[in-house]
Design a protein around this motif. Structure first.
Motif, PDB file in Angstrom:
ATOM      1  N   PRO A  74      32.639  13.425  16.106  1.00  0.00           N
ATOM      2  CA  PRO A  74      31.315  12.836  15.884  1.00  0.00           C
ATOM      3  C   PRO A  74      31.411  11.607  14.985  1.00  0.00           C
ATOM      4  O   PRO A  74      32.177  11.586  14.027  1.00  0.00           O
ATOM      5  N   THR A  75      30.645  10.590  15.308  1.00  0.00           N
ATOM      6  CA  THR A  75      30.605   9.371  14.504  1.00  0.00           C
ATOM      7  C   THR A  75      29.711   9.598  13.295  1.00  0.00           C
ATOM      8  O   THR A  75      28.723  10.315  13.371  1.00  0.00           O
ATOM      9  N   SER A 130      26.826   8.970  10.656  1.00  0.00           N
ATOM     10  CA  SER A 130      25.482   8.417  10.781  1.00  0.00           C
ATOM     11  C   SER A 130      25.503   6.971  10.293  1.00  0.00           C
ATOM     12  O   SER A 130      26.258   6.608   9.391  1.00  0.00           O
ATOM     13  N   ARG A 132      30.227  24.713  16.054  1.00  0.00           N
ATOM     14  CA  ARG A 132      29.314  24.000  15.156  1.00  0.00           C
ATOM     15  C   ARG A 132      28.213  24.918  14.667  1.00  0.00           C
ATOM     16  O   ARG A 132      27.668  25.701  15.431  1.00  0.00           O
ATOM     17  N   HIS A 173      36.439  10.056  12.005  1.00  0.00           N
ATOM     18  CA  HIS A 173      34.987   9.949  12.075  1.00  0.00           C
ATOM     19  C   HIS A 173      34.418   8.552  11.869  1.00  0.00           C
ATOM     20  O   HIS A 173      33.215   8.359  11.994  1.00  0.00           O
TER      21      HIS A 173
END
Length: 146
Positions: free
Chosen positions: A97-98, A100, A54, A86
């Motif tokens: 990662p979910t 936002s 990342r 996602h």
């Protein structure tokens, strides 16, 4: 009288057109934005490989860059393959990662169960990360508090 005026305008227009062509031809050959002649074959630019891991964000609200290739991803009006990993319903199972929660708000701030249409095209804000040289000089300093 009208016929004479039209004939005079046509004669003037054709004279200007011919003189414009002469000026255009005398300025030299057609140049491309690549800096070489149009018919010159140039080597393909170097391909930059996807970075692993990342990337750290440079400021608090920066959209994160995508740490994987998107070459075969379909994103159009009906399909968004990013959501197969996602979306909040699948991110936990996939280890991704979910999104936002802002991606689930419509323009009026109403909470939705699906991604808002204003956030559907992920690659408007998010780009795949690559270790490529900067296209233009940049003097940006990352903020101290992220």
């Amino acid at each position: 009288m009208k016929l004479k005026a039209i004939a005079a305008i046509a004669a003037l227009a054709s004279t200007l057109m011919v003189s414009g062509i002469v000026v255009a031809q005398s300025t030299g050959g057609v140049k491309s934005l690549r800096g070489s002649e149009v018919d010159t074959e140039l080597p393909a630019p170097e391909l930059y490989q996807q970075q692993e891991g990342r990337e750290v964000r440079n400021y608090r609200q920066q959209p994160p860059v995508i740490p994987h290739s998107m070459d075969q991803y379909q994103i159009d009006l009906r399909t968004n393959q990013c959501l197969s990993c996602h979306d909040w319903t699948t991110a936990g199972d996939r280890g991704a990662p979910t999104l936002s929660m802002t991606h689930y708000l419509d323009r009026d701030g109403t909470q939705l169960d699906t991604v808002a249409g204003t956030r559907w095209f992920c690659n408007q804000c998010h780009v795949p990360q690559a270790n490529a040289p900067a296209l233009v000089d940049n003097t940006f300093d990352a903020s101290a508090s992220q």
